[in-house]
Motif scaffolding. Structure first.
Motif, short mmCIF file in Angstrom:
data_model
loop_
_atom_site.label_atom_id
_atom_site.label_comp_id
_atom_site.label_asym_id
_atom_site.label_seq_id
_atom_site.Cartn_x
_atom_site.Cartn_y
_atom_site.Cartn_z
N ALA A 24 12.04 -61.26 36.67
CA ALA A 24 11.28 -61.14 35.42
C ALA A 24 10.49 -62.40 35.14
N ALA A 25 9.17 -62.25 34.88
CA ALA A 25 8.28 -63.37 34.62
C ALA A 25 8.27 -63.70 33.13
N HIS A 26 8.60 -64.96 32.81
CA HIS A 26 8.66 -65.33 31.40
C HIS A 26 7.33 -65.87 30.87
N THR A 27 6.32 -66.02 31.75
CA THR A 27 4.97 -66.39 31.31
C THR A 27 3.95 -65.57 32.11
N PRO A 28 2.75 -65.36 31.56
CA PRO A 28 1.70 -64.67 32.34
C PRO A 28 1.35 -65.40 33.63
N ARG A 29 1.35 -66.73 33.61
CA ARG A 29 1.04 -67.49 34.81
C ARG A 29 2.03 -67.19 35.93
N LEU A 30 3.30 -67.09 35.59
CA LEU A 30 4.30 -66.83 36.61
C LEU A 30 4.28 -65.38 37.07
N MET A 31 3.84 -64.47 36.20
CA MET A 31 3.64 -63.09 36.66
C MET A 31 2.53 -63.05 37.71
N GLN A 32 1.50 -63.83 37.52
CA GLN A 32 0.43 -63.92 38.51
C GLN A 32 0.97 -64.48 39.83
N ASP A 33 1.86 -65.47 39.75
CA ASP A 33 2.48 -66.02 40.96
C ASP A 33 3.29 -64.96 41.69
N LEU A 34 4.03 -64.14 40.94
CA LEU A 34 4.80 -63.07 41.57
C LEU A 34 3.89 -62.06 42.25
N ASP A 35 2.78 -61.73 41.61
CA ASP A 35 1.83 -60.80 42.20
C ASP A 35 1.25 -61.36 43.51
N GLU A 36 0.87 -62.63 43.49
CA GLU A 36 0.30 -63.26 44.68
C GLU A 36 1.32 -63.32 45.81
N ASP A 37 2.59 -63.57 45.47
CA ASP A 37 3.63 -63.61 46.49
C ASP A 37 3.84 -62.23 47.10
N ALA A 38 3.83 -61.18 46.28
CA ALA A 38 3.98 -59.83 46.80
C ALA A 38 2.83 -59.47 47.74
N ASP A 39 1.61 -59.87 47.38
CA ASP A 39 0.45 -59.64 48.25
C ASP A 39 0.62 -60.37 49.58
N PHE A 40 1.06 -61.63 49.51
CA PHE A 40 1.24 -62.42 50.73
C PHE A 40 2.30 -61.81 51.63
N MET A 41 3.43 -61.40 51.07
CA MET A 41 4.51 -60.84 51.88
C MET A 41 4.10 -59.52 52.53
N ALA A 42 3.32 -58.72 51.83
CA ALA A 42 2.84 -57.46 52.42
C ALA A 42 1.85 -57.73 53.54
N ARG A 43 0.97 -58.71 53.33
CA ARG A 43 -0.08 -58.99 54.29
C ARG A 43 0.44 -59.74 55.51
N ALA A 44 1.23 -60.78 55.30
CA ALA A 44 1.64 -61.66 56.38
C ALA A 44 2.94 -61.24 57.06
N TYR A 45 3.81 -60.53 56.33
CA TYR A 45 5.12 -60.19 56.87
C TYR A 45 5.34 -58.68 57.00
#
Length: 395
Positions: free
Chosen positions: A98-119
């Motif tokens: 759970a993201a407690h700030t909008p900035r960290l929600m964006q970080d979670l989104d970017e990490d999910a994109d990276f894991m799907a693309r690279a792994y």
């Protein structure tokens, strides 16, 4: 074969070594489950305390990929062992980050994109603000991701099940046998207690945050901190809190984590202490974090509140190391021990049996000494954690 510590690491190693026919002696300072393995919140998490981009930047793509696969194997291995040894540890799949700030929600989104693309990792389910409010029963978070392969267990049931399997394999357990020294004598290693010494070809240090004074190399890298948890009375059957019984952890550096038990109690962990001065009133210490998320629980009855030590490292990565030939250590799980500690126990056992499974990449993980040495590591850590706690409050 001597194993110091009857937690997840030590008991898991004992099970494999005893099954292989070795004579195994487990020395436990208190009783089985008295340390972090019996006191933790029960969250079985995916991955490591750092994301794959962080690991790639410091270890390279190949090692980072191996670590990801190892963490996935550890998760699968945990479920397999529960099945193989008929351990009913209340396994419940589903974990929300759970993201407690909008900035960290964006970080979670970017990490999910990276894991799907690279792994090629299958995307978890993304939860927007409305969806996470419904999933958690609180409007305190901006969004999150749900990992169906992670989940939660009753940690003490898991530990007792592994311990019974090790005893069935003829491992020898000695509770209330605190080790005060390890060393070597005439080609053998020894573990010294108040009543004598035990000689062995190999010694495994598996006490995590409870190895104070045993081995300076480990102590320089693994620091015990206080972690605190409470359990409430059973929630009403129609409670809006965690309707799907997911476990939860948030994006704060000093993380909040919670889950519901099989009998609908809320287990909530929040708040840490970085000095030996732990709170006298653990319930009040943890409740102040609970009510920030669930203000309606301000007056709920807390039936149990407890604390204990867990081992952390400067990089929040576990420390697996051959201190010297015949003396191996695994510790410093930094809050990820439910999945990693039993698997690291198996890796230690494999090293003793000359199978060396995954030891090389794990030994390359960056785990430096805490700065300041033994005298200054506590105040320096407290200062650093205060800075991170301040960052948690920024948008």
């Amino acid at each position: 074969m001597v194993i110091i510590g009857a937690g997840f690491t030590g008991v898991s190693a004992a099970l494999d070594l005893a099954t292989a026919g070795l004579k195994v002696v487990i020395l436990e300072a208190n009783e089985v489950g008295a340390g972090a393995s019996g006191r933790n919140g029960g969250l079985a998490c995916s991955g490591w305390r750092h994301d794959q981009k962080w690991l790639e930047a410091r270890m390279g793509r190949e090692d980072a990929r191996r670590l990801w696969l190892l963490a996935e194997d550890a998760k699968s291995d945990l479920l397999s062992r529960m099945q193989d040894f008929h351990i009913d540890a209340d396994w419940t799949p589903g974990q929300i980050f759970a993201a407690h700030t909008p900035r960290l929600m964006q970080d979670l989104d970017e990490d999910a994109d990276f894991m799907a693309r690279a792994y090629g990792h299958e995307r978890p389910k993304r939860l927007d603000r409305e969806e996470i409010t419904q999933a958690l029963g609180t409007s305190a978070y901006h969004g999150g991701w749900r990992d169906p392969s992670a989940g939660h267990i009753h940690p003490l049931k898991l530990l007792y099940g592994l311990m019974q399997a090790a005893l069935n394999a003829k491992a020898n357990l000695h509770e209330y046998s605190r080790v005060t020294e390890v060393g070597s004598d005439r080609g053998k290693h020894f573990a010294k207690t108040r009543t004598g010494r035990v000689l062995a070809d190999h010694i495994l240090l598996c006490g995590d945050g409870y190895l104070d004074g045993i081995e300076p190399d480990v102590e320089a890298r693994v620091l015990p901190i206080g972690s605190f948890v409470l359990a409430t009375e059973p929630l009403p059957k129609d409670s809006a809190i965690l309707p799907e019984h997911d476990s939860v952890m948030d994006t704060r550096f000093v993380v909040n984590y919670w889950r519901k038990t099989a009998d609908r109690r809320l287990i909530f962990g929040g708040g840490e202490k970085y000095t030996p001065n732990w709170p006298i009133d653990v319930e009040s210490f943890v409740r102040r974090n609970l009510v920030k998320i669930y203000p309606e629980l301000r007056s709920i009855q807390v039936t149990h509140a407890w604390g204990g030590a867990l081992g952390i490292t400067p990089t929040r990565l576990p420390y697996l190391h051959q201190v010297r030939p015949g003396l191996l250590s695994a510790s410093g799980y930094s809050g990820q021990g439910v999945v990693l500690a039993p698997y690291f126990g198996r890796i230690l056992a494999a090293c003793v049996l000359s199978q060396h499974r995954d030891y090389d990449v794990l030994a390359r993980m960056p785990v430096p000494h805490f700065p300041g040495g033994r005298a200054l590591r506590w105040p320096l850590l407290t200062a650093a954690m205060s800075w991170y706690a301040l960052r948690d409050k920024l948008p």
